[in-house]
Structures are given as C-alpha cells and as structure tokens.
Design an enzyme around this catalytic site. Sequence first.
Site, PDB file in Angstrom:
ATOM      1  N   ARG A 110      48.183  33.722  31.746  1.00  0.00           N
ATOM      2  CA  ARG A 110      47.833  32.870  32.896  1.00  0.00           C
ATOM      3  C   ARG A 110      47.713  31.424  32.433  1.00  0.00           C
ATOM      4  O   ARG A 110      48.179  30.500  33.106  1.00  0.00           O
ATOM      5  CB  ARG A 110      46.522  33.361  33.510  1.00  0.00           C
ATOM      6  CG  ARG A 110      45.952  32.451  34.605  1.00  0.00           C
ATOM      7  CD  ARG A 110      44.744  33.128  35.251  1.00  0.00           C
ATOM      8  NE  ARG A 110      43.904  32.198  35.985  1.00  0.00           N
ATOM      9  CZ  ARG A 110      44.077  31.835  37.247  1.00  0.00           C
ATOM     10  NH1 ARG A 110      45.101  32.306  37.928  1.00  0.00           N
ATOM     11  NH2 ARG A 110      43.247  30.996  37.840  1.00  0.00           N
ATOM     12  N   ARG A 165      45.633  36.499  37.863  1.00  0.00           N
ATOM     13  CA  ARG A 165      44.742  37.232  36.964  1.00  0.00           C
ATOM     14  C   ARG A 165      45.168  38.710  36.935  1.00  0.00           C
ATOM     15  O   ARG A 165      45.874  39.185  37.818  1.00  0.00           O
ATOM     16  CB  ARG A 165      43.291  37.124  37.441  1.00  0.00           C
ATOM     17  CG  ARG A 165      42.699  35.734  37.252  1.00  0.00           C
ATOM     18  CD  ARG A 165      41.236  35.715  37.679  1.00  0.00           C
ATOM     19  NE  ARG A 165      40.585  34.469  37.295  1.00  0.00           N
ATOM     20  CZ  ARG A 165      40.609  33.358  38.012  1.00  0.00           C
ATOM     21  NH1 ARG A 165      41.262  33.364  39.168  1.00  0.00           N
ATOM     22  NH2 ARG A 165      40.006  32.276  37.598  1.00  0.00           N
ATOM     23  N   TYR A 188      44.568  22.221  32.239  1.00  0.00           N
ATOM     24  CA  TYR A 188      46.003  22.417  32.065  1.00  0.00           C
ATOM     25  C   TYR A 188      46.759  21.098  32.141  1.00  0.00           C
ATOM     26  O   TYR A 188      47.806  20.946  31.503  1.00  0.00           O
ATOM     27  CB  TYR A 188      46.510  23.415  33.109  1.00  0.00           C
ATOM     28  CG  TYR A 188      45.735  24.704  33.043  1.00  0.00           C
ATOM     29  CD1 TYR A 188      45.819  25.516  31.920  1.00  0.00           C
ATOM     30  CD2 TYR A 188      44.883  25.081  34.060  1.00  0.00           C
ATOM     31  CE1 TYR A 188      45.092  26.684  31.839  1.00  0.00           C
ATOM     32  CE2 TYR A 188      44.144  26.253  33.989  1.00  0.00           C
ATOM     33  CZ  TYR A 188      44.254  27.049  32.866  1.00  0.00           C
ATOM     34  OH  TYR A 188      43.522  28.196  32.782  1.00  0.00           O
ATOM     35  N   HIS A 244      45.166  37.546  29.350  1.00  0.00           N
ATOM     36  CA  HIS A 244      44.736  36.447  30.215  1.00  0.00           C
ATOM     37  C   HIS A 244      45.336  35.117  29.761  1.00  0.00           C
ATOM     38  O   HIS A 244      45.462  34.184  30.562  1.00  0.00           O
ATOM     39  CB  HIS A 244      43.212  36.349  30.227  1.00  0.00           C
ATOM     40  CG  HIS A 244      42.679  35.398  31.263  1.00  0.00           C
ATOM     41  ND1 HIS A 244      42.680  35.683  32.613  1.00  0.00           N
ATOM     42  CD2 HIS A 244      42.153  34.150  31.148  1.00  0.00           C
ATOM     43  CE1 HIS A 244      42.172  34.658  33.284  1.00  0.00           C
ATOM     44  NE2 HIS A 244      41.841  33.724  32.427  1.00  0.00           N
ATOM     45  N   HIS A 294      42.304  27.555  42.324  1.00  0.00           N
ATOM     46  CA  HIS A 294      41.048  26.904  41.956  1.00  0.00           C
ATOM     47  C   HIS A 294      40.505  26.087  43.127  1.00  0.00           C
ATOM     48  O   HIS A 294      41.258  25.408  43.830  1.00  0.00           O
ATOM     49  CB  HIS A 294      41.251  25.979  40.758  1.00  0.00           C
ATOM     50  CG  HIS A 294      41.449  26.714  39.475  1.00  0.00           C
ATOM     51  ND1 HIS A 294      42.154  26.193  38.417  1.00  0.00           N
ATOM     52  CD2 HIS A 294      41.038  27.943  39.077  1.00  0.00           C
ATOM     53  CE1 HIS A 294      42.165  27.073  37.415  1.00  0.00           C
ATOM     54  NE2 HIS A 294      41.503  28.132  37.797  1.00  0.00           N
TER      55      HIS A 294
END
Length: 388
Positions: free
Chosen positions: A332, A216, A364, A329, A355
């Site tokens: 990412r 991030r 994803y 962002h 995560h």
Amino acid sequence: MVRKLPSGRYQASYLDPNGLRINASATENGKPVPLTFLDKKTAEAWLSLRQTELIEQRWKPPAAREPDEILFSEYADRWLASRELSPRTRSEYRKVLDGVRLADFSGYTLDQISPAMIKRWWTAHDDGHPTARKKAYDLLHAILATASQQDEDTDAPPLITTNPARLSAKTKNRTPTSRPKGSIRPASLAELTKIMDEMPPRYAAMVLLAAWCAPRFGELTELRRRDLTINTDTEGNPVDGTLTITRAVVWPEPDTPVVKSPKSLAREVAIPPHILAPLLLHLDEYAAPGKDGLLFPAVESGGHMKHGALYKVFRRARQAAGRSDLRWHDLRHTGATLAAQAGATLAELMNRLGHSTVGAALIYQHAAAGRDAEIARRLSAIATNSPL
C-alpha cells in the site's frame, strides 16, 4: 465472567443493568473492598447469586468506591465497556488487558500507579517484542488519561490528578529491534515483478491491486465482482476501470470474519490501464461466481482469505525478490509512493488512499521528493529548448 489473576486467585465480574462491568467486592468497616476467590467454582457460585438478584429485581448497585480504592483492573474493565469500538478493536483491547504485560498493574489502585512504576515496567518488558509493548503502553496511557479527566456526563472529578503514563518520546523510541518510523522502503518495479512471478497465479492480481491501487488487506479481501468495473472497446480490449471500496473484513476472533466500513473513507479508485488485462484473466480463472462473489476467496473454504494464508506464499516471494523486510501492508505504501511520483496532488492522494486528514498523505508526497533531480533536469531543458 470469571478469570484467573496472576496471583492464582479468581476474579468474578458481571454486567449491571446499565452495561457496566462490576467486579466482586465485599464490605469492610463500611467500605467496599475487592473480593477474589481461591477457586473457580466459588467464583461461579458468587456470580450465580448476583444473577438471581438481577432476575428477581433484588439487585442493588455496590457502594461507591473512593478513587484510592479502585483497582486498575476494575477501572480498565469499566473503561472498555463504556467505549464505542469496532468488534476487532474491542477484541484486541481485551486481549491486551488480559495479557501478561498489563497484568503487572491489575493489583494496584489507580492512585498507586506512578510514572516511576511505569518506567520500570517499560524497561522490564524489553523482551524483543516492541510492537506488543507499545500497544500495551498506548492502551495503558488511554485508560489512565480518562481517569485523570473530569467525567463529561456527570461532572464527577477526576479519579487521579494527572496521567502517570508519560514516557518521553526518547524512551519510547529506544527500540532498536523495531523498524524506525519512516524507514519503509517501497518495492521497486523490478521487485514487484519478481514477487508476482514467484506468487501462485491466483495471487498475482492481489499483488497488482495492492501495489497500484493501495487498498488495505481487509479491504482487498472483501472485494467482490460488483466492486470491480472494467470498460472495454468494441473489440473487447480493456480501456479503463475503477475499484469501488466501501467495505472491509476484520477478524475479531480467529474464525469469525466481520464485514464493516473500511478504516479509510469509502472511495472509488481509478485502475492503471496496464493491470486491467491481468484482472480480467483473474476474474475468469479464480474469482468466485456471481456479482457478489469474492475476488480473492480462500482456497479451501471459499470464504474470506486470512492474513496467515496469504503470508505462506508471500514470505517465499518476497525472499526471492531480496525483500524479506517487505510487509504486505508496505505494498500500500508502494502504491501511494508511486502515485505521488506520478504527480498526484495532496487532494488526489487523499482520495486514492481514503484519508480524511492531510497528515498521512503528506508522508507519500515527501517520499516523492527524489523526483527533484528530474524536475531540475526538465527545468534546464525548458531553458535551453532541449528535448525533454
């Protein structure tokens, strides 16, 4: 604290010995009622009296109020004071509570706020800023949800029977000016190359790390030399490397950076070998000196880089790449999608992104579903003994 209300009058409040915010009140017919002031000076004088009472230990807590006598603004202040929040989140919540959107509810008691009122408010604030409106609604929903629940510590009954903030998903998603959920389009390799070419050289490594290691922005701008490990062979050529992410910087106030734990889990991310050489070049040319030197210091101050400073050059670069829709962002998202396309398992994606739950990482993996045609081609190659 003294603040001006939408009505033009002034509200005074202070923190009691337990850290709870108390709004000014008076007593009528034996019951406390909200007290506001015509001018700021009078409100400050009232606060001075309360401060004197606290210092001389003469202060007594105001009489308990009935649920139908508690103003939303008063309860919202108490709610915020009782929360364990990061400095940035607390600051953002305070700005939303003090903003024009939720000011519509400040003069109403909790029991006066109805679903119909909230629906009218939602419609009235369809002003082309869907993200700000959603943030305000989410905070309103959270506050009223707490008011509709029994107090876990004292077993006190709920202040309201149900949460009136219950807009349907259909209503909340009816925002054509916002980008639909799941519509993020990752940058292609050609677009990434173009963006890098258009960015000033000192920002090129930022693009590489954002797109290929998926940190991030706050994690990226807090990286220091000691967080980057690059191993070389006997001839000095880079072989492999890792990025250690254990901190992030946030800005609760415009000029006040605060270093904290990352929003994601702390992690080590393997760096793709093809970006190691550009990273070594960046260390030589642009990173601050010393093991604690920032990898991406601000040009003028040498401190943490601000989001706005980056966007001054990123906007031009993404426009040149034909991707004016691409947010920083989204790089990412691009990195996570590329990792999924490279065959990363769910657990590997979770580790790479930091995560703690599978939900976000699954996004994803779904984004990599376009590889299905390639998988089918490879299956046929196996069946026919053809070259892959």
